[in-house]
Design an enzyme around this catalytic site. Structure first.
Site, short mmCIF file in Angstrom:
data_model
loop_
_atom_site.label_atom_id
_atom_site.label_comp_id
_atom_site.label_asym_id
_atom_site.label_seq_id
_atom_site.Cartn_x
_atom_site.Cartn_y
_atom_site.Cartn_z
N ARG A 1 0.78 -1.25 -0.08
CA ARG A 1 0.14 -0.08 -0.12
C ARG A 1 0.90 1.14 -0.25
NH1 ARG A 1 0.14 3.85 2.66
NH2 ARG A 1 0.24 2.63 4.65
N LEU B 1 10.68 14.75 0.94
CA LEU B 1 10.19 15.85 1.80
C LEU B 1 11.16 16.07 3.14
CD1 LEU B 1 8.53 18.21 2.57
CD2 LEU B 1 6.90 16.89 3.50
N PRO C 1 17.09 14.40 7.27
CA PRO C 1 17.68 13.74 8.48
C PRO C 1 17.59 14.33 9.64
CG PRO C 1 19.32 13.65 6.73
CD PRO C 1 18.18 14.38 6.06
N LEU D 1 0.38 15.31 0.95
CA LEU D 1 0.46 14.41 2.02
C LEU D 1 -1.18 14.18 2.42
CD1 LEU D 1 3.19 15.87 4.20
CD2 LEU D 1 3.23 13.50 3.03
N GLU E 1 3.76 10.21 7.34
CA GLU E 1 2.63 10.84 6.81
C GLU E 1 1.92 11.80 8.24
OE1 GLU E 1 1.47 11.05 3.83
OE2 GLU E 1 2.53 9.38 2.93
P1 FAD Z 1 10.67 13.34 14.53
O1 FAD Z 1 10.10 14.47 13.82
O2 FAD Z 1 11.94 13.45 15.05
O3 FAD Z 1 9.57 13.15 15.74
C1 FAD Z 1 10.25 12.18 16.97
C2 FAD Z 1 8.97 12.22 18.01
O4 FAD Z 1 8.83 13.51 18.24
C3 FAD Z 1 7.85 11.57 17.47
O5 FAD Z 1 7.00 10.74 18.20
C4 FAD Z 1 6.88 12.81 17.16
O6 FAD Z 1 5.68 12.85 17.02
C5 FAD Z 1 7.44 13.81 18.39
N1 FAD Z 1 7.31 15.31 17.94
C6 FAD Z 1 7.91 15.91 17.01
N2 FAD Z 1 7.26 17.15 17.07
C7 FAD Z 1 6.43 17.29 18.08
C8 FAD Z 1 5.78 18.29 18.74
N3 FAD Z 1 5.71 19.52 18.19
N4 FAD Z 1 4.91 17.95 19.72
C9 FAD Z 1 4.74 16.65 20.24
N5 FAD Z 1 5.74 15.76 19.70
C10 FAD Z 1 6.31 15.90 18.73
N6 FAD Z 1 8.95 10.96 4.19
C11 FAD Z 1 9.12 11.64 3.12
O7 FAD Z 1 9.24 12.75 2.80
N7 FAD Z 1 8.92 10.53 1.97
C12 FAD Z 1 8.66 9.20 2.17
O8 FAD Z 1 8.49 8.62 1.17
C13 FAD Z 1 8.85 8.83 3.28
N8 FAD Z 1 8.63 7.27 3.52
C14 FAD Z 1 8.85 6.85 5.04
C15 FAD Z 1 8.95 5.73 5.10
C16 FAD Z 1 8.94 4.99 6.44
C17 FAD Z 1 9.36 3.43 6.51
C18 FAD Z 1 9.54 5.87 7.60
C19 FAD Z 1 9.63 5.48 8.77
C20 FAD Z 1 9.33 7.14 7.15
C21 FAD Z 1 9.10 7.86 5.94
N9 FAD Z 1 9.09 9.06 5.78
C22 FAD Z 1 9.07 9.68 4.34
C23 FAD Z 1 9.36 10.04 6.82
C24 FAD Z 1 8.34 10.18 7.98
O9 FAD Z 1 7.33 11.19 7.30
C25 FAD Z 1 9.02 10.84 9.11
O10 FAD Z 1 9.54 9.79 9.68
C26 FAD Z 1 7.99 11.63 10.11
O11 FAD Z 1 7.39 12.68 9.44
C27 FAD Z 1 8.72 11.77 11.40
O12 FAD Z 1 9.69 12.55 11.33
P2 FAD Z 1 11.11 11.88 12.00
O13 FAD Z 1 11.27 10.31 12.00
O14 FAD Z 1 12.29 12.82 11.96
O15 FAD Z 1 10.65 11.98 13.53
#
Ligand code: FAD
Length: 388
Positions: A94, A135, A138, A243, A367
């Site tokens: 999916r 989008l 790191p 998104l 997402e």
């Molecule tokens: P962080 O933003 O670092 O978050 C870590 C924790 O902090 C989370 O629990 C979060 O909820 C919490 N947090 C952050 N900000 C706040 C706040 N203001 N208040 C409270 N809690 C908060 N991205 C793309 O662009 N394209 C893709 O195709 C794509 N595919 C993906 C596929 C997989 C398998 C995975 C795991 C991720 C993918 N992503 C993709 C990225 C995904 O969208 C991000 O991992 C997601 O947005 C979370 O970002 P992060 O991992 O940096 O976590």
């Protein structure tokens, strides 16, 4: 092969049109024949089945709710039901379809020039080409507004530098939609594979979405013509619009994974005997089964309601946040509870349940994490933003 149709109890089918039922049945058959026999091996070996792209293209599943350019042009509900059946097979499958249709293709369809649409959409719709959507970076996941990837004007060209992380289909993609900071705010660019300075590296050692490719993308002085920019997307609303499309598919999709867990568990519990009777006959097991089915039904009804709103053209992002927050959270709870009923058998790939639970860990995070959707719903309810 599942015998049980757990949704029959609330006669969910009666809420669907004949065409919607037909599309759902067609995708379910595709998953039964082409996915279920192989999916545990794909998961174990960490393989994403590239060859299925053309088959899914032939079925009209890629960009299926978009109009023209070789896309099927179905309703949003039909698209949601397809996502549900695909995710009943595996969230990785999916994810492939969501990224291809709702992120890569939608970004071109909604924001691209006519030339960009003609160049890419028919090939992406047929599965001959694969797209990805960059989008996340790191250092910027939940807060993409902070992105560092930058595109600068050099004469008529653009020069792109930076990196993206966690990009689904990244190393499979023939074209990447890449969001970058410019002097004019955040803009989207189409970067074809093979462009000098554009490289990708796959993420290994994943414990979730193993039947899906996840990559890091790197851009080192990537020179692009002016025509590579998506002309109609300006600012963060561009990627956020994409998104919303993909999240909508997840609202249905997560319920597919949950349904598969529940149906598997009902069959298992009916035949697994302990203390001289099937474990399905114990009250504690039935309480779990009843509660899980109620959450499944609520999630399905919510998904369908959102689908009808989307087809009516009135859906707003906060409503999709309600659906994504609830349905993924409930799906992962259902998957984990089903695992308890399967006992030791639940920890292997012989049954799909822990595979679904592990996959849903990614779905919970991408997402927009659950927390981010709580903040979106909280802001809609209170009028106060608690993001920062
Ligand atoms: P962080 O933003 O670092 O978050 C870590 C924790 O902090 C989370 O629990 C979060 O909820 C919490 N947090 C952050 N900000 C706040 C706040 N203001 N208040 C409270 N809690 C908060 N991205 C793309 O662009 N394209 C893709 O195709 C794509 N595919 C993906 C596929 C997989 C398998 C995975 C795991 C991720 C993918 N992503 C993709 C990225 C995904 O969208 C991000 O991992 C997601 O947005 C979370 O970002 P992060 O991992 O940096 O976590």
């Amino acid at each position: 092969m599942h015998q049980t149709d757990v949704t029959a109890l609330i006669d969910f089918d009666s809420l669907l049109s004949e065409e919607e039922r037909l599309i759902q049945r067609t995708v379910r058959e595709f998953v039964t024949e082409r996915v279920r026999p192989h999916v545990s091996a794909w998961f174990e070996e960490g393989v994403s089945p590239r060859e299925l792209a053309v088959e899914m293209g032939a079925l009209g599943l890629l960009g299926m709710h978009l109009q023209g350019y070789g896309c099927a042009g179905t309703t949003a509900v039909a698209y949601g039901l397809a996502c549900l059946e695909l995710e009943a097979g595996d969230s990785g499958l999916r994810s492939f379809v969501s990224v291809q249709g709702s992120l890569a293709m939608y970004s071109i369809h909604a924001y691209g020039s006519e030339e960009q649409k003609q160049q890419w959409l028919p090939r992406l719709a047929s599965g001959q080409a694969i797209g990805c959507f960059g989008l996340t970076e790191p250092d910027f996941g939940s807060n993409p507004a902070g992105m560092r990837t930058r595109a600068e004007r050099h004469g008529d060209d653009w020069v792109l530098n930076g990196s993206k992380m966690w990009i689904t289909n990244g190393s499979l993609a023939d074209v990447a939609t890449v969001w970058a900071r410019t002097e004019d705010g955040i803009r989207g660019f189409l970067v074809p594979r093979g462009t000098k300075g554009f490289t990708s590296t796959d993420v290994h050692q994943k414990l979730s979405l193993r039947a899906s490719t996840t990559s890091a993308l790197s851009f080192d002085d990537v020179r692009l013509p002016a025509s590579a920019m998506l002309p109609h997307a300006r600012g963060l609303s561009g990627p956020l619009g994409c998104l919303d499309e993909a999240r909508f598919g997840i609202v249905f999709g997560a319920m597919g994974a949950a349904r598969d867990c529940l149906e598997t568990t009902l069959e298992y519990a009916a035949t697994r005997v302990q203390f001289d009777r099937p474990i399905a006959g114990f009250q504690l097991t039935q309480a779990k089964l009843a509660d899980m089915s109620v959450e499944l039904y609520k999630g399905l009804l919510l998904a369908l309601h959102l689908g009808r709103l989307k087809d009516a053209g009135s859906i707003v992002p906060e409503q999709i946040s309600v659906g994504k927050l609830n349905n993924v959270r409930e799906a992962i709870t259902i998957a984990r509870t089903c695992r308890t009923i399967l006992g030791g058998s639940g920890i292997t790939l012989e049954y799909p349940v822990l595979r679904h639970a592990n996959n849903l860990e990614s779905v919970l995070t991408y997402e927009g994490t659950s927390e981010v959707h709580q903040l979106a719903v909280g802001r809609a309810l209170t009028g106060m933003s608690a993001y920062q």
